[in-house]
Design a protein around this motif. Structure first.
Motif, PDB file in Angstrom:
ATOM      1  N   ARG A   1       0.832  -1.208   0.000  1.00 19.34           N
ATOM      2  CA  ARG A   1       0.000   0.000   0.000  1.00 19.34           C
ATOM      3  C   ARG A   1       0.864   1.256   0.000  1.00 19.34           C
ATOM      4  N   ARG A   2       1.965   1.241   0.771  1.00 21.48           N
ATOM      5  CA  ARG A   2       2.849   2.403   0.789  1.00 21.48           C
ATOM      6  C   ARG A   2       3.493   2.610  -0.579  1.00 21.48           C
ATOM      7  N   TYR A   3       3.892   1.529  -1.220  1.00 18.15           N
ATOM      8  CA  TYR A   3       4.500   1.626  -2.549  1.00 18.15           C
ATOM      9  C   TYR A   3       3.497   2.172  -3.564  1.00 18.15           C
ATOM     10  N   VAL A   4       2.271   1.674  -3.544  1.00 18.73           N
ATOM     11  CA  VAL A   4       1.251   2.123  -4.494  1.00 18.73           C
ATOM     12  C   VAL A   4       0.960   3.607  -4.302  1.00 18.73           C
ATOM     13  N   ALA A   5       0.832   4.056  -3.051  1.00 21.72           N
ATOM     14  CA  ALA A   5       0.532   5.463  -2.788  1.00 21.72           C
ATOM     15  C   ALA A   5       1.642   6.362  -3.329  1.00 21.72           C
ATOM     16  N   GLU A   6       2.884   5.954  -3.151  1.00 25.05           N
ATOM     17  CA  GLU A   6       4.002   6.760  -3.651  1.00 25.05           C
ATOM     18  C   GLU A   6       4.039   6.747  -5.173  1.00 25.05           C
ATOM     19  N   ALA A   7       3.769   5.597  -5.768  1.00 29.44           N
ATOM     20  CA  ALA A   7       3.756   5.512  -7.232  1.00 29.44           C
ATOM     21  C   ALA A   7       2.667   6.396  -7.824  1.00 29.44           C
ATOM     22  N   VAL A   8       1.485   6.411  -7.209  1.00 25.96           N
ATOM     23  CA  VAL A   8       0.405   7.267  -7.701  1.00 25.96           C
ATOM     24  C   VAL A   8       0.824   8.727  -7.652  1.00 25.96           C
ATOM     25  N   ARG A   9       1.466   9.149  -6.566  1.00 26.58           N
ATOM     26  CA  ARG A   9       1.906  10.541  -6.455  1.00 26.58           C
ATOM     27  C   ARG A   9       2.932  10.879  -7.536  1.00 26.58           C
ATOM     28  N   GLU A  10       3.919  10.022  -7.717  1.00 24.79           N
ATOM     29  CA  GLU A  10       4.974  10.305  -8.683  1.00 24.79           C
ATOM     30  C   GLU A  10       4.445  10.318 -10.111  1.00 24.79           C
ATOM     31  N   LEU A  11       3.592   9.375 -10.453  1.00 20.53           N
ATOM     32  CA  LEU A  11       3.083   9.303 -11.818  1.00 20.53           C
ATOM     33  C   LEU A  11       2.112  10.443 -12.117  1.00 20.53           C
ATOM     34  N   THR A  12       1.368  10.878 -11.114  1.00 21.50           N
ATOM     35  CA  THR A  12       0.492  12.030 -11.306  1.00 21.50           C
ATOM     36  C   THR A  12       1.309  13.279 -11.607  1.00 21.50           C
ATOM     37  N   ASP A  13       2.398  13.447 -10.874  1.00 18.89           N
ATOM     38  CA  ASP A  13       3.271  14.606 -11.102  1.00 18.89           C
ATOM     39  C   ASP A  13       3.892  14.569 -12.491  1.00 18.89           C
ATOM     40  N   ALA A  14       4.068  13.364 -13.047  1.00 24.89           N
ATOM     41  CA  ALA A  14       4.691  13.220 -14.370  1.00 24.89           C
ATOM     42  C   ALA A  14       3.682  13.332 -15.507  1.00 24.89           C
ATOM     43  N   GLY A  15       2.441  13.689 -15.189  1.00 19.95           N
ATOM     44  CA  GLY A  15       1.394  13.736 -16.203  1.00 19.95           C
ATOM     45  C   GLY A  15       1.641  14.787 -17.267  1.00 19.95           C
ATOM     46  N   PRO A  16       0.899  14.725 -18.368  1.00 18.18           N
ATOM     47  CA  PRO A  16       1.144  15.596 -19.527  1.00 18.18           C
ATOM     48  C   PRO A  16       0.462  16.959 -19.452  1.00 18.18           C
ATOM     49  N   PHE A  17      -0.241  17.239 -18.372  1.00 16.24           N
ATOM     50  CA  PHE A  17      -1.024  18.470 -18.312  1.00 16.24           C
ATOM     51  C   PHE A  17      -0.140  19.674 -17.990  1.00 16.24           C
ATOM     52  N   ARG A  18      -0.543  20.824 -18.522  1.00 20.39           N
ATOM     53  CA  ARG A  18       0.209  22.052 -18.289  1.00 20.39           C
ATOM     54  C   ARG A  18       0.188  22.421 -16.814  1.00 20.39           C
ATOM     55  N   LYS A  19       1.333  22.794 -16.293  1.00 19.99           N
ATOM     56  CA  LYS A  19       1.429  23.259 -14.921  1.00 19.99           C
ATOM     57  C   LYS A  19       1.040  24.735 -14.849  1.00 19.99           C
ATOM     58  N   THR A  20       0.707  25.179 -13.667  1.00 23.92           N
ATOM     59  CA  THR A  20       0.343  26.582 -13.479  1.00 23.92           C
ATOM     60  C   THR A  20       1.465  27.488 -13.945  1.00 23.92           C
ATOM     61  N   GLY A  21       1.137  28.425 -14.809  1.00 20.13           N
ATOM     62  CA  GLY A  21       2.134  29.363 -15.317  1.00 20.13           C
ATOM     63  C   GLY A  21       2.885  28.879 -16.545  1.00 20.13           C
ATOM     64  N   GLU A  22       2.682  27.628 -16.923  1.00 24.74           N
ATOM     65  CA  GLU A  22       3.377  27.077 -18.084  1.00 24.74           C
ATOM     66  C   GLU A  22       2.725  27.595 -19.350  1.00 24.74           C
ATOM     67  N   PRO A  23       3.492  28.077 -20.341  1.00 19.80           N
ATOM     68  CA  PRO A  23       2.883  28.612 -21.569  1.00 19.80           C
ATOM     69  C   PRO A  23       2.167  27.501 -22.347  1.00 19.80           C
ATOM     70  N   SER A  24       1.117  27.869 -23.059  1.00 22.00           N
ATOM     71  CA  SER A  24       0.373  26.930 -23.872  1.00 22.00           C
ATOM     72  C   SER A  24       1.062  26.652 -25.205  1.00 22.00           C
TER      73      SER A  24
END
Length: 415
Positions: free
Chosen positions: A392-415
Motif C-alpha cells: 500500500r505504501r509503494y502504491v501510494a508513492e507511485a500514484v503521487r509520482e506518476l500524477t506529477d509526471a502527467g502531460p497536463f500544463r502546470k500553473t504558469g506554463e505557456p500553452s
C-alpha cells in the motif's frame, strides 16, 4: 423466521435470481433525471419512462444481463473454474442484498494477483484452492460488490453480507475470500469486518468539462499535444477509417470480426482467451445500448477494434485486438476515440482497464483501486498482512509520482 430476521443463501447461477430483483440491488432506483441518451438494460427493473435514468450511477458490469451473458455463454462456469456461488440476503423473504461470488480453482482472469500467496501457501503444505472470488469475472473495473436494495436499512444488510462471505468460505472449505475492484467505502467497511486491505492502480481519463477533443488537447503541455495530434494523424494513414458502433449498428458481422481480434490478441497475451464467441452475441442482444464498439476498417474489411461499456458517468474500456498492425492504431482505437466519445456524451471519466503506464502520455492519470481479502489460515493471514502494508505504501508513492509526471500544463506554463 421472524419479519426482522435476515436469512442468507448461495445460488449456483445468476439465472436463479430474477433479473429485476438483481438489478434493483445493483442499481437502486431513485428519482429519474433527464434523458442523456444512456439507458439501463431492459431487465434493469427501472419503472416509468424508459428514456429516463436513475440518478444513481449505473455500472453495466454489475447488471444481471452482464452476468447472465458470462454464465450462459460458458465463459464463467464451473468448467472454466468459475463456479457461481452468488450470496443472497433476504429480508421478509424478499431479496435485500446480493454479492456476486464465484468458487475458483485458479487465479486467472482476476487482475488482482495472488499467485505468489498461493505458491507460498502450497509450498508450506496448505491448500489454497478453492477460494471465493467476489467480483465480475474478467473485468478489472471498480463497481459495487455488496449490492443492496433501496428501501432497506443498509447497515444490517451490509453486515450480513460480510458475515455471509466468511460463512460461505467455511461452508465451501475455501482458503480465502477476495473482494476485488470494490469502491473505497466498501473496502473500508470490509476492513472493519476482518478483511485485509489491498491497493493497486489503474489509469483513468477525467473530463474537466471539455466541449471538444481540441479543448482537452489545450489542457496539455505543448510536447504532448503535438505528439497526440501526430499519433492520431498517422493512425489513420494508409486508408484506415474509424467507426464507432453502438446499439443496432453492431451487427453479427462486426461481432465476428471483433472476436477474431480478441482471439488473436488473447492467444498471444494469455494463452487462452476467457470469453467465448457466444458471450458477445448475448451482450449484443441484451446490452447493445451499453456497448461502444470502436472498429477500424481498411480495404473493405475490419482490421482492429476495441469494446467499451457505457455507464451513466463513465466509459469502461475493455478488450482490444487487431489482425493488422499499424503505428498508433491501438492508441487511436482504445484511448483517443474513447475520450472523444466521453466528451460528446458528457461522461465524467474513461476507465481504460488494467496496467499500462504508457496511458499517462495520452492524458490518463493514475487512480487507486481497492480490494479486500479474508484469509482463514492465521499464518498465511499474518504474512499477507505484512506484505500488504508495504505494498500500500509503494502504491501510494507511485500514484503521487506518476500524477506529477502527467502531460497536463502546470500553473504558469505557456500553452
Amino acid at each position: 423466521m421472524t419479519s426482522s430476521e435476515i436469512s442468507l443463501e448461495a445460488v449456483s447461477s445468476v439465472s436463479q435470481i430474477q433479473a429485476d430483483q438483481w438489478d434493483t440491488c445493483a442499481t437502486p432506483s431513485t428519482d429519474p433525471g433527464p434523458d442523456n441518451g444512456l439507458h439501463p438494460p431492459a431487465s434493469s427493473g427501472f419503472t416509468g419512462n424508459s428514456c429516463c435514468r436513475s440518478t444513481t450511477e449505473y455500472n453495466p458490469f454489475v447488471s444481471h444481463a452482464f452476468f447472465a451473458a458470462l454464465e450462459a455463454s460458458g465463459s464463467a462456469c464451473a468448467r472454466t473454474g468459475w463456479a457461481a456461488r452468488h450470496l443472497i440476503a433476504r429480508l421478509d423473504g424478499a431479496i435485500a442484498g446480493i454479492v456476486p461470488c464465484y468458487l475458483k480453482s485458479h487465479s486467472q482472469g482476476e487482475y488482482v494477483f495472488d499467485r505468489g500467496w498461493a505458491d507460498a501457501y502450497e509450498r508450506a503444505g496448505g491448500r489454497y484452492y478453492p477460494k471465493l472470488q467476489a467480483s465480475v469475472p474478467f473485468t478489472p473495473a471498480t463497481g459495487p460488490r455488496l449490492l443492496i436494495r433501496d428501501g432497506v436499512d443498509t447497515e444490517p444488510i451490509r453486515g450480513a453480507l460480510a458475515a455471509g462471505l466468511v460463512a460461505l468460505c467455511d461452508a465451501t472449505e475455501a482458503s480465502s475470500v477476495h473482494v476485488t475492484f470494490a469502491p473505497e467505502q466498501e473496502w473500508k467497511f470490509l476492513a472493519e469486518n476482518g478483511f485485509l486491505q489491498r491497493t493497486d492502480q489503474q489509469f483513468h481519463w477525467h473530463n474537466e468539462g471539455y466541449g471538444t477533443f481540441e479543448d482537452f488537447l489545450g489542457s496539455l503541455n505543448s510536447r504532448h499535444r503535438k505528439a497526440i495530434r501526430r499519433e492520431r494523424r498517422e493512425a489513420v494513414a494508409d486508408g484506415i477509417t474509424i467507426h464507432a458502433l453502438t446499439g443496432g449498428d453492431i451487427t453479427e458481422d462486426a461481432w465476428d470480426a471483433f472476436f477474431d481480434f480478441y482471439m488473436e490478441t488473447g492467444s498471444r497475451k494469455w494463452g487462452r482467451p476467457y470469453l467465448t464467441r457466444a458471450f458477445f452475441s448475448l451482450v449484443g442482444e441484451s446490452m447493445a445500448r451499453d456497448v461502444l464498439l470502436v472498429m477500424a476498417r481498411r480495404n473493405g474489411r475490419w482490421i482492429a477494434g476495441a469494446i467499451n461499456f457505457i455507464g451513466s458517468d463513465a466509459l469502461f474500456g475493455r478488450n482490444w485486438g487487431a489482425v493488422e498492425h499499424h503505428p498508433f492504431l491501438h492508441f487511436e482505437v482504445c484511448y483517443y476515440q474513447a475520450i472523444d466519445f466521453a466528451i460528446r456524451r458528457g461522461l465524467k471519466r474513461v476507465e481504460a482497464g488494467a496496467q499500462g503506464e504508457h496511458k499517462i502520455a495520452r492524458g490518463y492519470l493514475p487512480q487507486t483501486t481497492y480490494s479486500a481479502h479474508y484469509i482463514v489460515d492465521p499464518g498465511l493471514r499474518r504474512a499477507v498482512r505484512e506484505y500488504l502494508g508495504r505494498e500500500r505504501r509503494y502504491v501510494a508513492e507511485a500514484v503521487r509520482e506518476l500524477t506529477d509526471a502527467g502531460p497536463f500544463r502546470k500553473t504558469g506554463e505557456p500553452s
